[in-house]
Enzyme design. Structure first.
Site, short mmCIF file in Angstrom:
data_model
loop_
_atom_site.label_atom_id
_atom_site.label_comp_id
_atom_site.label_asym_id
_atom_site.label_seq_id
_atom_site.Cartn_x
_atom_site.Cartn_y
_atom_site.Cartn_z
N LYS A 195 9.30 3.74 -0.95
CA LYS A 195 10.45 4.64 -1.13
C LYS A 195 11.78 3.98 -0.79
O LYS A 195 12.82 4.36 -1.27
CB LYS A 195 10.26 5.92 -0.29
CG LYS A 195 10.26 5.65 1.21
CD LYS A 195 10.01 6.90 2.04
CE LYS A 195 8.55 7.25 2.19
NZ LYS A 195 7.68 6.18 2.77
N LYS B 207 -5.04 12.73 -4.97
CA LYS B 207 -5.07 11.49 -4.17
C LYS B 207 -4.90 11.83 -2.70
O LYS B 207 -3.89 12.40 -2.31
CB LYS B 207 -3.95 10.57 -4.65
CG LYS B 207 -3.78 9.29 -3.85
CD LYS B 207 -3.20 8.18 -4.71
CE LYS B 207 -1.78 7.81 -4.36
NZ LYS B 207 -1.26 6.72 -5.21
N HIS C 42 1.20 -1.59 -6.62
CA HIS C 42 0.64 -1.05 -7.87
C HIS C 42 0.18 0.40 -7.68
O HIS C 42 0.13 0.91 -6.56
CB HIS C 42 -0.55 -1.92 -8.31
CG HIS C 42 -1.63 -1.99 -7.28
ND1 HIS C 42 -1.54 -2.82 -6.20
CD2 HIS C 42 -2.80 -1.32 -7.15
CE1 HIS C 42 -2.63 -2.67 -5.45
NE2 HIS C 42 -3.41 -1.76 -6.01
N CYS D 129 -5.79 -0.98 -2.24
CA CYS D 129 -4.40 -1.41 -2.04
C CYS D 129 -4.35 -2.04 -0.66
O CYS D 129 -5.33 -1.95 0.10
CB CYS D 129 -3.50 -0.19 -2.14
SG CYS D 129 -1.73 -0.55 -2.28
N THR E 268 1.63 6.33 -8.27
CA THR E 268 2.48 7.20 -7.46
C THR E 268 2.66 6.74 -6.01
O THR E 268 1.78 6.09 -5.44
CB THR E 268 1.89 8.63 -7.42
OG1 THR E 268 0.51 8.54 -7.02
CG2 THR E 268 1.99 9.33 -8.75
N ARG E 269 3.80 7.11 -5.46
CA ARG E 269 4.07 6.95 -4.03
C ARG E 269 4.86 8.19 -3.57
O ARG E 269 5.54 8.82 -4.37
CB ARG E 269 4.97 5.74 -3.76
CG ARG E 269 4.32 4.39 -4.00
CD ARG E 269 3.24 4.06 -2.99
NE ARG E 269 2.75 2.70 -3.12
CZ ARG E 269 1.86 2.29 -4.01
NH1 ARG E 269 1.34 3.14 -4.87
NH2 ARG E 269 1.47 1.02 -4.04
N HIS F 264 -4.26 6.71 6.58
CA HIS F 264 -3.17 5.74 6.76
C HIS F 264 -3.62 4.55 7.62
O HIS F 264 -2.90 4.10 8.50
CB HIS F 264 -1.98 6.48 7.39
CG HIS F 264 -0.73 5.66 7.52
ND1 HIS F 264 -0.24 4.88 6.50
CD2 HIS F 264 0.14 5.50 8.55
CE1 HIS F 264 0.87 4.29 6.90
NE2 HIS F 264 1.12 4.65 8.14
C1 LIG Z 1 -2.50 2.97 -0.69
C2 LIG Z 1 -1.04 2.83 -0.40
C3 LIG Z 1 -0.25 3.95 -0.36
C4 LIG Z 1 1.10 3.83 -0.07
N1 LIG Z 1 1.86 4.96 -0.07
C5 LIG Z 1 3.18 4.86 0.10
C6 LIG Z 1 3.98 5.99 -0.06
O1 LIG Z 1 3.49 7.07 -0.34
N2 LIG Z 1 5.32 5.85 0.10
C7 LIG Z 1 5.89 4.67 0.40
O2 LIG Z 1 7.11 4.63 0.55
N3 LIG Z 1 5.16 3.55 0.55
C8 LIG Z 1 3.82 3.62 0.39
N4 LIG Z 1 3.04 2.51 0.49
C9 LIG Z 1 3.64 1.24 0.91
C10 LIG Z 1 4.31 0.47 -0.19
O3 LIG Z 1 3.58 0.55 -1.39
C11 LIG Z 1 4.48 -0.98 0.30
O4 LIG Z 1 5.22 -0.96 1.50
C12 LIG Z 1 5.20 -1.84 -0.71
O5 LIG Z 1 4.59 -1.77 -1.96
C13 LIG Z 1 5.26 -3.29 -0.23
O6 LIG Z 1 5.85 -4.06 -1.22
P1 LIG Z 1 6.02 -5.63 -1.10
O7 LIG Z 1 6.95 -6.02 -2.22
O8 LIG Z 1 6.39 -5.99 0.29
O9 LIG Z 1 4.55 -6.24 -1.31
P2 LIG Z 1 3.70 -6.54 -2.65
O10 LIG Z 1 3.77 -5.43 -3.59
O11 LIG Z 1 2.36 -6.99 -2.22
O12 LIG Z 1 4.47 -7.76 -3.31
C14 LIG Z 1 4.36 -9.07 -2.86
C15 LIG Z 1 4.24 -9.96 -4.07
O13 LIG Z 1 4.36 -11.32 -3.68
C16 LIG Z 1 3.50 -12.07 -4.51
N5 LIG Z 1 3.24 -13.35 -3.86
C17 LIG Z 1 2.62 -13.54 -2.66
N6 LIG Z 1 2.50 -14.86 -2.39
C18 LIG Z 1 3.08 -15.52 -3.42
C19 LIG Z 1 3.26 -16.90 -3.72
N7 LIG Z 1 2.83 -17.87 -2.91
N8 LIG Z 1 3.91 -17.23 -4.86
C20 LIG Z 1 4.35 -16.26 -5.71
N9 LIG Z 1 4.18 -14.93 -5.48
C21 LIG Z 1 3.56 -14.56 -4.36
C22 LIG Z 1 2.26 -11.18 -4.61
O14 LIG Z 1 1.42 -11.53 -5.65
C23 LIG Z 1 2.89 -9.81 -4.77
O15 LIG Z 1 3.09 -9.47 -6.12
C24 LIG Z 1 1.68 2.57 0.20
C25 LIG Z 1 0.88 1.43 0.15
C26 LIG Z 1 -0.47 1.54 -0.16
C27 LIG Z 1 -1.30 0.31 -0.19
O1 LIG Z 2 5.13 6.35 3.13
C1 LIG Z 2 4.61 7.44 2.92
O2 LIG Z 2 5.31 8.41 2.72
C2 LIG Z 2 3.11 7.55 2.90
C3 LIG Z 2 2.62 8.77 3.54
C4 LIG Z 2 2.39 8.66 4.98
C5 LIG Z 2 1.70 7.45 5.36
C6 LIG Z 2 2.32 6.25 4.78
N1 LIG Z 2 2.50 6.36 3.39
#
Ligand SMILES: Cc1cc2nc3c(=O)[nH]c(=O)nc-3n(C[C@H](O)[C@H](O)[C@H](O)COP(=O)(O)OP(=O)(O)OC[C@H]3O[C@@H](n4cnc5c(N)ncnc54)[C@H](O)[C@@H]3O)c2cc1C
Ligand SMILES: O=C(O)[C@@H]1CCCCN1
Length: 388
Positions: A350, A270, A48, A317, A51-52, A274
């Site tokens: 990304k 923002k 959520h 997050c 931005t990323r 990390h």
């Molecule tokens: C503050 C922050 C900054 C970031 N900045 C960057 C960035 O600049 N660039 C970048 O590339 N990446 C960035 N990231 C990383 C990136 O956002 C994550 O790697 C990515 O969102 C992970 O996605 P996901 O689908 O694995 O997890 P999630 O988004 O957590 O999705 C998992 C989903 O599974 C669901 N779920 C879990 N268990 C169950 C269940 N039993 N039944 C049904 N549903 C379930 C959850 O509710 C959730 O919606 C950042 C992350 C954070 C927290």
């Molecule tokens: O994935 C990215 O680009 C950002 C910045 C660096 C640290 C991790 N998250």
């Protein structure tokens, strides 16, 4: 007894990785169900926020290589859905000139011929006003980098999946997975069967994997997402061409500090650390450690003089970290028709489109488009344990 709905594939978790996987499966004519425990959209996982950062600047070539195609896939989605998901800003990478981390970023950019600019101490402030380059630090800019509009991207890919005939059921928590040639998935609202299952449950990955007798060495941490107020509104604004930035590990901090220009909240920039403190994903807000904010305050006071060194907004997050900070993209070691995408270690957004493609290939039993050895479960060896 009610009949069980049958699918080619069930994807568990509608964050960025599950949503792109479901979309790729539907594109490959697979009858696909995407299950999500919360009502969509939600702010309880990792995907959520507005931005990323998107960038090619990495310490390892394999990420830079994957990003080449990934940029094209993001652009393809933008065209398909007629939405803007990416804005180019560049990424300023700063770090101790003689440190291994900074040199790896720089050489990966050079070796892969990524459009870049090296800034000298003399011309730095002319290009990047309102930032003090720390003594001994070097600075390079990855010109291709920018911002992804995260919430919009998630909504878009889920919408495209549905347009292809895919089914999303939110507010349905998966409670059980019964492996077999046909996998049975029980949720809080129904029982489903599929030839294959993809688990993309973010911070909840290990909770789900318990049902399949597997635990991965994952650590979930809470990240304080901090926004800092500009003293003069606009000075770090995206419209003033202020870039995203990343500070490599060095004396300043043990982990990266990174930031994005002011954009989503007018007048607020923002900037995050990390790393965070350990949390249970269901108890995220009980974790109240703010030591990362102290580190950020010190850095901001010293190097970003145009910001008030007190966060104006703090959101939350989660990261799901692997020991080496590389992703998990693999078949389940015991059940080849269960595919796992996990441990995105705070940098997976990304890669969403390419991860969707790779997890789709794995679930269809195809040879993956990239060498997945850095992402295999067996690299953990002794750390992977039976859940029972
Ligand atoms: C503050 C922050 C900054 C970031 N900045 C960057 C960035 O600049 N660039 C970048 O590339 N990446 C960035 N990231 C990383 C990136 O956002 C994550 O790697 C990515 O969102 C992970 O996605 P996901 O689908 O694995 O997890 P999630 O988004 O957590 O999705 C998992 C989903 O599974 C669901 N779920 C879990 N268990 C169950 C269940 N039993 N039944 C049904 N549903 C379930 C959850 O509710 C959730 O919606 C950042 C992350 C954070 C927290
Ligand atoms: O994935 C990215 O680009 C950002 C910045 C660096 C640290 C991790 N998250």
């Amino acid at each position: 007894m009610s009949t069980k709905e049958e699918y080619d594939c069930i994807v568990i978790g509608a964050g960025v990785q599950g949503s792109f996987t479901a979309y790729q499966l539907a594109k490959n004519n697979q009858k696909t169900l995407l299950l999500e425990q919360f009502v969509l959209p939600h702010t309880r996982g990792s995907s959520h926020g507005q931005t990323r950062i998107i960038r090619k600047a990495y310490e390892q070539d394999f990420y830079t290589h994957m990003m080449e195609e990934c940029y094209e896939l993001w652009a393809q989605l933008e065209r398909e859905a007629s939405v803007k998901l990416y804005r180019q800003t560049g990424l300023l990478v700063m770090g101790p000139e003689n440190s291994q981390s900074y040199q790896l970023f720089k050489s990966t950019l050079q070796r892969n011929k990524v459009p870049m600019v090296t800034l000298t101490r003399d011309n730095f402030s002319q290009h990047i006003p309102h930032v003090n380059l720390a003594e001994g630090d070097g600075a390079v800019v990855d010109i291709t980098a920018g911002i992804l509009y995260a919430d919009r991207a998630l909504k878009t890919v889920q919408g495209q999946f549905q347009k292809l005939g895919g089914i999303i059921r939110d507010k349905e928590k998966v409670m059980d997975i019964k492996p077999g040639p046909i996998v049975t998935v029980s949720s809080s609202a129904g029982v489903y069967q599929a030839k294959s299952v993809v688990i993309t449950a973010g911070p909840w990955a290990n909770k789900l994997l318990t049902h399949t007798d597997l635990q991965l060495p994952l650590e979930v941490v809470k990240i304080n997402v901090c926004y800092w107020k500009e003293k003069v509104p606009g000075s770090y604004n995206v419209k003033q061409r202020f870039p995203c930035f990343l500070l490599t590990e060095g004396e300043e901090s043990k982990e990266h500090i990174y930031g994005l220009p002011s954009n989503e909240y007018p007048g607020l920039v923002k900037i995050c650390y990390h790393m965070g403190s350990k949390t249970d994903p269901d108890q995220r807000d009980k974790q109240t450690d703010r030591s990362d904010i102290d580190i950020l305050q010190r850095y901001i006071s010293r190097c970003l003089p145009g910001l008030l060194p007190e966060p104006a907004v703090v959101e939350s997050c989660m990261y799901t970290l692997t020991p080496d900070r590389h992703f998990v993209l693999d078949h389940h070691p015991s059940y080849s028709n269960i595919v796992i995408g996990a441990g995105f270690s705070g940098h997976g957004f990304k890669f969403g489109p390419i991860i969707g493609k790779l997890l789709c290939e794995l679930s269809l039993g195809q040879v993956p488009s990239y060498d997945l050895s850095p992402f295999r479960i067996r690299r953990f060896q002794a750390k992977t344990k039976s859940a029972l």
